[in-house]
Motif scaffolding. Structure first.
Motif, PDB file in Angstrom:
ATOM      1  N   THR A 199       0.846  -1.202   0.000  1.00 26.01           N
ATOM      2  CA  THR A 199       0.000   0.000   0.000  1.00 26.01           C
ATOM      3  C   THR A 199       0.875   1.243   0.000  1.00 26.01           C
ATOM      4  O   THR A 199       2.043   1.205   0.388  1.00 26.01           O
ATOM      5  N   MET A 200       0.292   2.359  -0.426  1.00 25.12           N
ATOM      6  CA  MET A 200       0.989   3.644  -0.456  1.00 25.12           C
ATOM      7  C   MET A 200       0.624   4.428   0.812  1.00 25.12           C
ATOM      8  O   MET A 200      -0.394   4.135   1.452  1.00 25.12           O
ATOM      9  N   PRO A 201       1.434   5.418   1.177  1.00 27.71           N
ATOM     10  CA  PRO A 201       1.088   6.239   2.344  1.00 27.71           C
ATOM     11  C   PRO A 201      -0.291   6.869   2.203  1.00 27.71           C
ATOM     12  O   PRO A 201      -0.552   7.602   1.251  1.00 27.71           O
ATOM     13  N   SER A 202      -1.190   6.575   3.139  1.00 28.47           N
ATOM     14  CA  SER A 202      -2.570   7.050   3.045  1.00 28.47           C
ATOM     15  C   SER A 202      -2.669   8.564   3.127  1.00 28.47           C
ATOM     16  O   SER A 202      -3.619   9.154   2.614  1.00 28.47           O
ATOM     17  N   MET A 203      -1.700   9.206   3.770  1.00 27.54           N
ATOM     18  CA  MET A 203      -1.763  10.646   3.958  1.00 27.54           C
ATOM     19  C   MET A 203      -1.710  11.407   2.635  1.00 27.54           C
ATOM     20  O   MET A 203      -2.224  12.514   2.520  1.00 27.54           O
ATOM     21  N   LEU A 204      -1.103  10.819   1.604  1.00 22.54           N
ATOM     22  CA  LEU A 204      -1.013  11.508   0.320  1.00 22.54           C
ATOM     23  C   LEU A 204      -2.393  11.649  -0.314  1.00 22.54           C
ATOM     24  O   LEU A 204      -2.773  12.722  -0.785  1.00 22.54           O
ATOM     25  N   THR A 205      -3.144  10.556  -0.317  1.00 19.28           N
ATOM     26  CA  THR A 205      -4.515  10.610  -0.825  1.00 19.28           C
ATOM     27  C   THR A 205      -5.366  11.521   0.041  1.00 19.28           C
ATOM     28  O   THR A 205      -6.150  12.333  -0.460  1.00 19.28           O
ATOM     29  N   LEU A 206      -5.225  11.390   1.348  1.00 15.10           N
ATOM     30  CA  LEU A 206      -6.008  12.200   2.277  1.00 15.10           C
ATOM     31  C   LEU A 206      -5.764  13.684   2.055  1.00 15.10           C
ATOM     32  O   LEU A 206      -6.704  14.484   2.033  1.00 15.10           O
ATOM     33  N   LEU A 207      -4.502  14.066   1.870  1.00 11.20           N
ATOM     34  CA  LEU A 207      -4.165  15.481   1.656  1.00 11.20           C
ATOM     35  C   LEU A 207      -4.791  15.991   0.369  1.00 11.20           C
ATOM     36  O   LEU A 207      -5.369  17.089   0.340  1.00 11.20           O
ATOM     37  N   GLU A 208      -4.713  15.197  -0.696  1.00  6.61           N
ATOM     38  CA  GLU A 208      -5.273  15.616  -1.984  1.00  6.61           C
ATOM     39  C   GLU A 208      -6.784  15.815  -1.890  1.00  6.61           C
ATOM     40  O   GLU A 208      -7.334  16.781  -2.428  1.00  6.61           O
ATOM     41  N   VAL A 209      -7.451  14.909  -1.176  1.00 13.80           N
ATOM     42  CA  VAL A 209      -8.902  15.027  -1.010  1.00 13.80           C
ATOM     43  C   VAL A 209      -9.241  16.224  -0.122  1.00 13.80           C
ATOM     44  O   VAL A 209     -10.170  16.984  -0.414  1.00 13.80           O
ATOM     45  N   GLU A 210      -8.492  16.407   0.959  1.00 10.99           N
ATOM     46  CA  GLU A 210      -8.764  17.515   1.881  1.00 10.99           C
ATOM     47  C   GLU A 210      -8.642  18.868   1.178  1.00 10.99           C
ATOM     48  O   GLU A 210      -9.404  19.798   1.475  1.00 10.99           O
ATOM     49  N   LEU A 211      -7.700  18.995   0.257  1.00 10.12           N
ATOM     50  CA  LEU A 211      -7.545  20.248  -0.476  1.00 10.12           C
ATOM     51  C   LEU A 211      -8.793  20.550  -1.301  1.00 10.12           C
ATOM     52  O   LEU A 211      -9.263  21.692  -1.359  1.00 10.12           O
ATOM     53  N   LYS A 212      -9.349  19.518  -1.934  1.00 11.52           N
ATOM     54  CA  LYS A 212     -10.590  19.691  -2.698  1.00 11.52           C
ATOM     55  C   LYS A 212     -11.747  20.076  -1.776  1.00 11.52           C
ATOM     56  O   LYS A 212     -12.581  20.925  -2.115  1.00 11.52           O
ATOM     57  N   VAL A 213     -11.810  19.437  -0.622  1.00 11.74           N
ATOM     58  CA  VAL A 213     -12.877  19.729   0.336  1.00 11.74           C
ATOM     59  C   VAL A 213     -12.757  21.159   0.846  1.00 11.74           C
ATOM     60  O   VAL A 213     -13.754  21.895   0.922  1.00 11.74           O
ATOM     61  N   ASP A 214     -11.538  21.581   1.183  1.00 10.84           N
ATOM     62  CA  ASP A 214     -11.320  22.947   1.667  1.00 10.84           C
ATOM     63  C   ASP A 214     -11.755  23.973   0.619  1.00 10.84           C
ATOM     64  O   ASP A 214     -12.368  24.996   0.947  1.00 10.84           O
ATOM     65  N   ASP A 215     -11.433  23.701  -0.639  1.00  8.02           N
ATOM     66  CA  ASP A 215     -11.834  24.618  -1.714  1.00  8.02           C
ATOM     67  C   ASP A 215     -13.359  24.703  -1.818  1.00  8.02           C
ATOM     68  O   ASP A 215     -13.924  25.786  -2.005  1.00  8.02           O
ATOM     69  N   ALA A 216     -14.016  23.537  -1.694  1.00  9.47           N
ATOM     70  CA  ALA A 216     -15.485  23.511  -1.800  1.00  9.47           C
ATOM     71  C   ALA A 216     -16.133  24.282  -0.653  1.00  9.47           C
ATOM     72  O   ALA A 216     -17.094  25.029  -0.851  1.00  9.47           O
ATOM     73  N   LEU A 217     -15.603  24.108   0.560  1.00 10.49           N
ATOM     74  CA  LEU A 217     -16.169  24.798   1.721  1.00 10.49           C
ATOM     75  C   LEU A 217     -15.900  26.294   1.651  1.00 10.49           C
ATOM     76  O   LEU A 217     -16.750  27.108   2.028  1.00 10.49           O
ATOM     77  N   ALA A 218     -14.710  26.669   1.169  1.00  5.43           N
ATOM     78  CA  ALA A 218     -14.393  28.090   1.029  1.00  5.43           C
ATOM     79  C   ALA A 218     -15.317  28.736   0.002  1.00  5.43           C
ATOM     80  O   ALA A 218     -15.760  29.880   0.175  1.00  5.43           O
ATOM     81  N   GLU A 219     -15.637  28.007  -1.050  1.00 10.87           N
ATOM     82  CA  GLU A 219     -16.542  28.543  -2.075  1.00 10.87           C
ATOM     83  C   GLU A 219     -17.942  28.727  -1.518  1.00 10.87           C
ATOM     84  O   GLU A 219     -18.631  29.701  -1.847  1.00 10.87           O
ATOM     85  N   LEU A 220     -18.367  27.811  -0.652  1.00  9.31           N
ATOM     86  CA  LEU A 220     -19.681  27.963  -0.019  1.00  9.31           C
ATOM     87  C   LEU A 220     -19.752  29.236   0.804  1.00  9.31           C
ATOM     88  O   LEU A 220     -20.768  29.933   0.807  1.00  9.31           O
ATOM     89  N   GLU A 221     -18.675  29.556   1.496  1.00 10.14           N
ATOM     90  CA  GLU A 221     -18.665  30.719   2.377  1.00 10.14           C
ATOM     91  C   GLU A 221     -18.733  32.034   1.596  1.00 10.14           C
ATOM     92  O   GLU A 221     -19.226  33.034   2.099  1.00 10.14           O
ATOM     93  N   THR A 222     -18.243  32.021   0.383  1.00 10.99           N
ATOM     94  CA  THR A 222     -18.184  33.274  -0.381  1.00 10.99           C
ATOM     95  C   THR A 222     -19.383  33.478  -1.298  1.00 10.99           C
ATOM     96  O   THR A 222     -19.605  34.589  -1.776  1.00 10.99           O
ATOM     97  N   GLN A 223     -20.174  32.427  -1.534  1.00  9.26           N
ATOM     98  CA  GLN A 223     -21.235  32.515  -2.528  1.00  9.26           C
ATOM     99  C   GLN A 223     -22.581  33.042  -2.049  1.00  9.26           C
ATOM    100  O   GLN A 223     -23.287  33.647  -2.834  1.00  9.26           O
ATOM    101  N   PRO A 224     -23.015  32.804  -0.805  1.00 13.25           N
ATOM    102  CA  PRO A 224     -24.375  33.212  -0.432  1.00 13.25           C
ATOM    103  C   PRO A 224     -24.616  34.707  -0.650  1.00 13.25           C
ATOM    104  O   PRO A 224     -23.799  35.539  -0.290  1.00 13.25           O
TER     105      PRO A 224
END
Length: 219
Positions: free
Chosen positions: A161-186
């Motif tokens: 298996t590969m280090p799980s943190m690499l996948t986790l970091l990549e996904v978290e960056l996408k999630v952070d972007d999505a949440l930041a976009e929610l905060e700016t759109q309303p």
């Protein structure tokens, strides 16, 4: 307390709040998170080439441990495989029905999905190394219907298996972007939940279009 219960307790949802704690009319965050995670996984599993074209074959595979909280039992399956064009349908086929939905998050430094079924179900994803993928191929070199016992053997192996943190970091960056976009759109006249629903619908349409393009390539 059993190991299974500890695993369930160690789960932390993205956004820091479990889906079951939201009111029905304020599910913008879990919806946005789910869409971001699925999009991130598809980009990891089917990366675009230098010309911006989606890969027609799965490039990254995950060994997945499924833990059922009530019965305290675990089984395993392979996320990815020959002929797969998107991860979302396979994930939905592997989880139980839940009226309360599910949360993506982190468990033991790995990407995880907790389903609020009865009993609760937890999926924990470990990215496979090339050697791990090769171990799961059948005699003809294909990846179809890999048995649970075979996936279990590679799930906890640090070489396979590969280090799980690499996948986790990549996904978290996408999630952070999505949440930041929610905060700016309303803005006037639109609730954050309406915006999230529209964003999810837009992402779904994009995913359908990408899926069609991949199917055309396969033909």
């Amino acid at each position: 307390m059993s190991q299974t219960e500890n695993t369930m307790d160690d789960f932390v949802p993205f956004g820091g709040k479990a889906r079951t704690e939201y009111q029905e009319d304020e599910l913008a965050v879990p919806r946005a998170v789910s869409t971001a995670v699925i999009n991130a996984l598809d980009e990891i599993m089917f990366p675009k080439d230098d010309q911006g074209e989606w890969s027609s074959e799965c490039q990254t595979y995950f060994a997945v441990q499924r833990t059922s909280g009530g019965e305290e039992k675990q089984d395993y399956f392979l996320l990815g495989g020959d002929g797969l064009l998107s991860c979302v349908d396979q994930i939905e086929d592997e989880i139980p029905f839940s009226r309360d939905g599910a949360d993506w998050g982190e468990c033991d430094k790995a990407l995880a999905l907790k389903v609020y079924s009865e009993p609760a179900c937890l999926l924990t994803l470990h990215e496979l190394s090339p050697a791990g993928v090769d171990m799961l191929r059948d005699d003809d070199g294909y990846l179809f219907d890999v048995p649970s016992e075979a996936v279990e053997k590679v799930f906890g192996d640090e070489v396979l298996t590969m280090p799980s943190m690499l996948t986790l970091l990549e996904v978290e960056l996408k999630v952070d972007d999505a949440l930041a976009e929610l905060e700016t759109q309303p803005d006037a006249g639109e609730s954050i939940d309406e915006l999230a629903a529209a964003k999810s619908e837009e992402a779904s349409l994009d995913a359908d279009e990408d899926l069609g393009e991949r199917e055309d390539v396969n033909r």
